[in-house]
Design a protein around this motif. Structure first.
Motif, PDB file in Angstrom:
ATOM      1  N   PHE A 138       0.846  -1.196   0.000  1.00 47.26           N
ATOM      2  CA  PHE A 138       0.000   0.000   0.000  1.00 47.26           C
ATOM      3  C   PHE A 138       0.875   1.237   0.000  1.00 47.26           C
ATOM      4  O   PHE A 138       2.055   1.185   0.343  1.00 47.26           O
ATOM      5  N   ASN A 139       0.282   2.359  -0.387  1.00 45.23           N
ATOM      6  CA  ASN A 139       1.044   3.611  -0.374  1.00 45.23           C
ATOM      7  C   ASN A 139       0.125   4.819  -0.286  1.00 45.23           C
ATOM      8  O   ASN A 139      -1.049   4.775  -0.639  1.00 45.23           O
ATOM      9  N   VAL A 140       0.719   5.905   0.207  1.00 41.41           N
ATOM     10  CA  VAL A 140       0.152   7.248   0.141  1.00 41.41           C
ATOM     11  C   VAL A 140       1.284   8.143  -0.332  1.00 41.41           C
ATOM     12  O   VAL A 140       2.345   8.189   0.311  1.00 41.41           O
ATOM     13  N   THR A 157       2.279  -0.203  -6.750  1.00 44.68           N
ATOM     14  CA  THR A 157       1.662   1.016  -6.228  1.00 44.68           C
ATOM     15  C   THR A 157       1.502   2.049  -7.342  1.00 44.68           C
ATOM     16  O   THR A 157       2.177   1.985  -8.363  1.00 44.68           O
ATOM     17  N   THR A 158       0.606   3.007  -7.107  1.00 43.05           N
ATOM     18  CA  THR A 158       0.382   4.118  -8.030  1.00 43.05           C
ATOM     19  C   THR A 158       0.760   5.415  -7.341  1.00 43.05           C
ATOM     20  O   THR A 158       0.304   5.689  -6.224  1.00 43.05           O
ATOM     21  N   GLU A 159       1.604   6.216  -7.979  1.00 46.60           N
ATOM     22  CA  GLU A 159       2.053   7.461  -7.367  1.00 46.60           C
ATOM     23  C   GLU A 159       0.912   8.476  -7.304  1.00 46.60           C
ATOM     24  O   GLU A 159       0.182   8.664  -8.272  1.00 46.60           O
ATOM     25  N   HIS A 160       0.783   9.112  -6.160  1.00 50.70           N
ATOM     26  CA  HIS A 160      -0.239  10.143  -5.968  1.00 50.70           C
ATOM     27  C   HIS A 160       0.377  11.512  -6.248  1.00 50.70           C
ATOM     28  O   HIS A 160       0.653  12.284  -5.332  1.00 50.70           O
ATOM     29  N   THR A 161       0.599  11.781  -7.533  1.00 52.28           N
ATOM     30  CA  THR A 161       1.154  13.066  -7.961  1.00 52.28           C
ATOM     31  C   THR A 161       0.258  13.665  -9.034  1.00 52.28           C
ATOM     32  O   THR A 161      -0.541  12.969  -9.671  1.00 52.28           O
ATOM     33  N   GLU A 162       0.411  14.962  -9.243  1.00 58.23           N
ATOM     34  CA  GLU A 162      -0.348  15.637 -10.288  1.00 58.23           C
ATOM     35  C   GLU A 162       0.023  15.081 -11.656  1.00 58.23           C
ATOM     36  O   GLU A 162      -0.833  14.915 -12.528  1.00 58.23           O
ATOM     37  N   ALA A 163       1.301  14.747 -11.852  1.00 58.52           N
ATOM     38  CA  ALA A 163       1.733  14.181 -13.135  1.00 58.52           C
ATOM     39  C   ALA A 163       1.040  12.854 -13.418  1.00 58.52           C
ATOM     40  O   ALA A 163       0.593  12.598 -14.545  1.00 58.52           O
ATOM     41  N   LYS A 183       5.551  16.581 -11.510  1.00 57.68           N
ATOM     42  CA  LYS A 183       5.866  15.234 -11.028  1.00 57.68           C
ATOM     43  C   LYS A 183       6.119  15.188  -9.519  1.00 57.68           C
ATOM     44  O   LYS A 183       6.006  14.127  -8.903  1.00 57.68           O
ATOM     45  N   ASN A 184       6.459  16.335  -8.918  1.00 61.37           N
ATOM     46  CA  ASN A 184       6.720  16.369  -7.482  1.00 61.37           C
ATOM     47  C   ASN A 184       5.583  16.995  -6.674  1.00 61.37           C
ATOM     48  O   ASN A 184       5.723  17.206  -5.466  1.00 61.37           O
ATOM     49  N   ILE A 185       4.468  17.291  -7.347  1.00 60.76           N
ATOM     50  CA  ILE A 185       3.308  17.844  -6.641  1.00 60.76           C
ATOM     51  C   ILE A 185       2.428  16.692  -6.164  1.00 60.76           C
ATOM     52  O   ILE A 185       1.803  15.993  -6.968  1.00 60.76           O
ATOM     53  N   LEU A 186       2.394  16.471  -4.843  1.00 65.37           N
ATOM     54  CA  LEU A 186       1.636  15.355  -4.292  1.00 65.37           C
ATOM     55  C   LEU A 186       0.151  15.692  -4.206  1.00 65.37           C
ATOM     56  O   LEU A 186      -0.224  16.773  -3.760  1.00 65.37           O
ATOM     57  N   THR A 187      -0.678  14.751  -4.636  1.00 62.34           N
ATOM     58  CA  THR A 187      -2.120  14.907  -4.507  1.00 62.34           C
ATOM     59  C   THR A 187      -2.649  14.188  -3.256  1.00 62.34           C
ATOM     60  O   THR A 187      -3.816  14.322  -2.909  1.00 62.34           O
ATOM     61  N   ARG A 188      -1.767  13.438  -2.601  1.00 63.39           N
ATOM     62  CA  ARG A 188      -2.144  12.719  -1.387  1.00 63.39           C
ATOM     63  C   ARG A 188      -0.891  12.508  -0.542  1.00 63.39           C
ATOM     64  O   ARG A 188       0.146  12.117  -1.057  1.00 63.39           O
ATOM     65  N   TYR A 189      -0.994  12.769   0.755  1.00 65.18           N
ATOM     66  CA  TYR A 189       0.129  12.560   1.669  1.00 65.18           C
ATOM     67  C   TYR A 189      -0.397  12.554   3.098  1.00 65.18           C
ATOM     68  O   TYR A 189      -1.501  13.045   3.371  1.00 65.18           O
ATOM     69  N   LEU A 190       0.369  11.978   4.018  1.00 62.85           N
ATOM     70  CA  LEU A 190      -0.002  11.971   5.423  1.00 62.85           C
ATOM     71  C   LEU A 190       0.360  13.323   6.036  1.00 62.85           C
ATOM     72  O   LEU A 190       1.509  13.752   5.955  1.00 62.85           O
ATOM     73  N   ALA A 201      -5.185   4.995   1.912  1.00 68.32           N
ATOM     74  CA  ALA A 201      -4.099   4.459   1.098  1.00 68.32           C
ATOM     75  C   ALA A 201      -4.682   3.720  -0.095  1.00 68.32           C
ATOM     76  O   ALA A 201      -5.852   3.319  -0.081  1.00 68.32           O
ATOM     77  N   ASP A 202      -3.867   3.551  -1.130  1.00 65.51           N
ATOM     78  CA  ASP A 202      -4.203   2.640  -2.219  1.00 65.51           C
ATOM     79  C   ASP A 202      -3.509   1.316  -1.956  1.00 65.51           C
ATOM     80  O   ASP A 202      -2.330   1.291  -1.567  1.00 65.51           O
TER      81      ASP A 202
END
Length: 272
Positions: A138-140, A157-163, A183-190, A201-202
């Motif tokens: 799993f990841n966030v 896992t799937t990256e939670h970024t705008e890219a 690519k470094n703009i996170l759309t999900r984070y703790l 999480a996914d």
């Protein structure tokens, strides 16, 4: 007799060539990087035969002290679970239920801590749980989990970024996304505001663990510096997990090493 996994596992983390501090943290089945650790690079290895394991990598954000604080909080929360509950669960489904709670509670904890500091902070997390001959990742955020099986590299896992959001919309492809400004703009984070919704999480599909599998958990300081072909090549080499970690981190540093870099490798030696 209950199934056990015989593993060869290692982790290696480095602050990289540019950063003053290492905002990455890791959880290594009961052991973790201490806050403000001055050991750099820091490495651990484990050869074990057991029913259950948990491994994770966190990449803090907010800059130096704040990023390290956020990733360390996430790891400490995971350690509390490991000590109190981990041995009680006997299925991946049970573990997943608790991880849902862990993610939402840790998000709240980091957000509330950021309010006391009046500064924004957060962290990614990528993890894999093993229970007998089953596993789930799993990841966030944009830290990642990979599986090398039968010479095939599979990203779990799937990256939670705008890219990556733009990739899903068909605006970018996987190659152009690696170089896109978002690519470094996170759309999900703790550490995000819980008022915006419950943090989730996914999860990957539940996996049946096979002898010969090799798993990699890494921060984007590694995955963003190496191609899939480079990852596959080094994970395919029949070396020890410690040697693989060193080769991967050395290559990432050789490719620039502008970010902190963490590689955690788990090789499945036997399932019996």
């Amino acid at each position: 007799m209950e199934t056990k996994l015989k593993i060869d596992a290692s982790v290696l983390t480095s602050k990289g060539n540019v950063r003053d501090k290492n905002e990455d943290s890791f959880y290594f089945n009961g052991t973790f990087k201490e806050k403000n650790s001055i050991i750099d690079p820091l490495s651990l290895s484990l050869n074990s035969s057991d029913k259950k394991y948990i491994f994770a990598v966190c990449d803090g954000m907010g800059g130096e002290q704040l990023g390290e604080e956020a990733s360390h909080l996430a790891i400490l929360s995971l350690h509390e679970f490991y000590i109190s509950y981990f041995q009680l669960f006997n299925t991946i489904a049970d573990l997943k239920k608790y991880m849902d709670s862990y993610i939402s509670q840790t998000n709240q904890k980091i957000y509330e801590h950021s309010l006391t500091l009046s500064k924004k902070m957060g962290t990614t997390i990528a993890a894999i749980l093993f229970c007998r001959d089953k596993a789930i990742a799993f990841n966030v955020g944009d830290s990642s989990v990979y599986l090398l099986r039968n010479s095939n590299l599979i990203k779990l896992t799937t990256e939670h970024t705008e890219a990556q959001r733009l990739v899903r919309l068909g605006v970018l492809n996987s190659y152009t996304a690696k170089f896109h400004k978002s690519k470094n703009i996170l759309t999900r984070y703790l550490g995000a505001n819980p008022a915006n919704g419950t943090m989730e999480a996914d999860y990957s599909d539940e996996l049946t663990v096979l002898k010969g599998d090799t798993y990699l958990i890494c921060s984007d300081g590694l995955s963003g510096s190496l191609t899939d072909e480079e990852l596959k090549f080094h994970l395919s080499v029949g070396n020890s997990s410690a040697s693989i970690c060193k080769d991967l981190v050395d290559l990432a540093l050789g490719n620039g090493g502008k970010d902190n870099v963490t590689a955690l490798v788990v090789k499945i030696i036997d399932v019996a």
